[in-house]
Design an enzyme around this catalytic site. Sequence first.
Site, mmCIF file in Angstrom:
data_model
loop_
_atom_site.group_PDB
_atom_site.id
_atom_site.type_symbol
_atom_site.label_atom_id
_atom_site.label_comp_id
_atom_site.label_asym_id
_atom_site.label_seq_id
_atom_site.Cartn_x
_atom_site.Cartn_y
_atom_site.Cartn_z
ATOM 1 N N PHE A 23 0.816 -1.214 0.000
ATOM 2 C CA PHE A 23 0.000 0.000 0.000
ATOM 3 C C PHE A 23 0.848 1.261 0.000
ATOM 4 O O PHE A 23 0.421 2.313 -0.428
ATOM 5 C CB PHE A 23 -0.927 0.025 1.224
ATOM 6 C CG PHE A 23 -1.879 -1.122 1.241
ATOM 7 C CD1 PHE A 23 -2.982 -1.114 0.410
ATOM 8 C CD2 PHE A 23 -1.653 -2.215 2.047
ATOM 9 C CE1 PHE A 23 -3.856 -2.175 0.395
ATOM 10 C CE2 PHE A 23 -2.524 -3.287 2.037
ATOM 11 C CZ PHE A 23 -3.625 -3.271 1.212
ATOM 12 N N ASP A 285 -6.853 8.391 5.667
ATOM 13 C CA ASP A 285 -6.118 7.206 5.203
ATOM 14 C C ASP A 285 -4.758 7.171 5.902
ATOM 15 O O ASP A 285 -3.747 6.804 5.316
ATOM 16 C CB ASP A 285 -5.943 7.178 3.672
ATOM 17 C CG ASP A 285 -5.837 5.742 3.128
ATOM 18 O OD1 ASP A 285 -5.717 4.806 3.938
ATOM 19 O OD2 ASP A 285 -5.877 5.573 1.900
#
Length: 325
Positions: A23, A285
């Site tokens: 990620f 996030d």
Amino acid sequence: MQGKIAIEEHFTLEESLNENVQFVGQSVNWSDVQRRLLDIGDLRLAEMDRHGIELAILSFMPGVQEMLDAQEAATAARQANDALAEGISRHPDRFAGFATLPMQDAEAAIIELSRCVKELGFKGAIVNGYTQRQVADFAIYYDVPEYRPFWAAMQGLDVPLYLHPRTAIQARAQAYEGHPWLISAAWGFAVETSVHALRLIGSGLFDEFPGQQVILGHLGERIPYDMWRLDHRLGKSPRGYPLEKPMSEYLRANFHLTTSGNFSDNALRCAIGEMGAERIMFSVDYPLEDTVDAASWFDGTEMAEEDRIRIGRANAIQLFKLDLN
Ligand code: ZN
């Protein structure tokens, strides 16, 4: 804005730390991200305090969807959920949680979901995209019939599902060959996740469970920009689209978007225009994105103050039935 509530905020456990590289990529300060992922305490709270975030709903990254063994996934999910519950118990007024679910086995996912919501007080669940099971190069999406009992349990508990991105499996990644930059957060995540969301709609899921709510990050994984075109083309040429209502009706009735990792004025305008301000929620996030980028953008972007309060706080209070004003 003070009192913001952030929805797509991640933590991990020591044993899962390295799986998060997918990620983050290699270009950012990985050691700093590692430190922040492992912390459910002071480091995170200081960042929240600095940027007016009162409450963060935390979720385990990278989830357990990659595990080929259902039993192993169930054990790992339970361990992640227990660790999260323990972290929340130390700061119950600052943190809440989403359940990690072993979707390899729908029945096991229902049991863990129910435990997390009823016993641990979690506000819903998060899945890291499609699940794998036994065979690595095969993706299972949650619109298929074996998950209908799972969706019945979700609706029964009245909690939303956060559909978080992941990269496409090898067998479906040919379009990205030779261009590794395309496959993850910059582009591929949105392709993978938007297709999954549209599959859920197309399967008739929301006719069967009209109250069910699904959350998409990154201002809707590109969907708002194409909502008109979806309706337009499916109206002219359904090509097997089986539903009477247009896609946009389901999107506006069953989906919520967050601002996670997409701090663009124009993208936000488009999302508000297509979905309505009551279906958008602030997120960072963290720690894959910087809180300062998310919060300073959100606090300063041009919008009606009542919409800023809705998106920054009130919509989350309503959706998750939070005991806040
Ligand atoms: Zn995320």
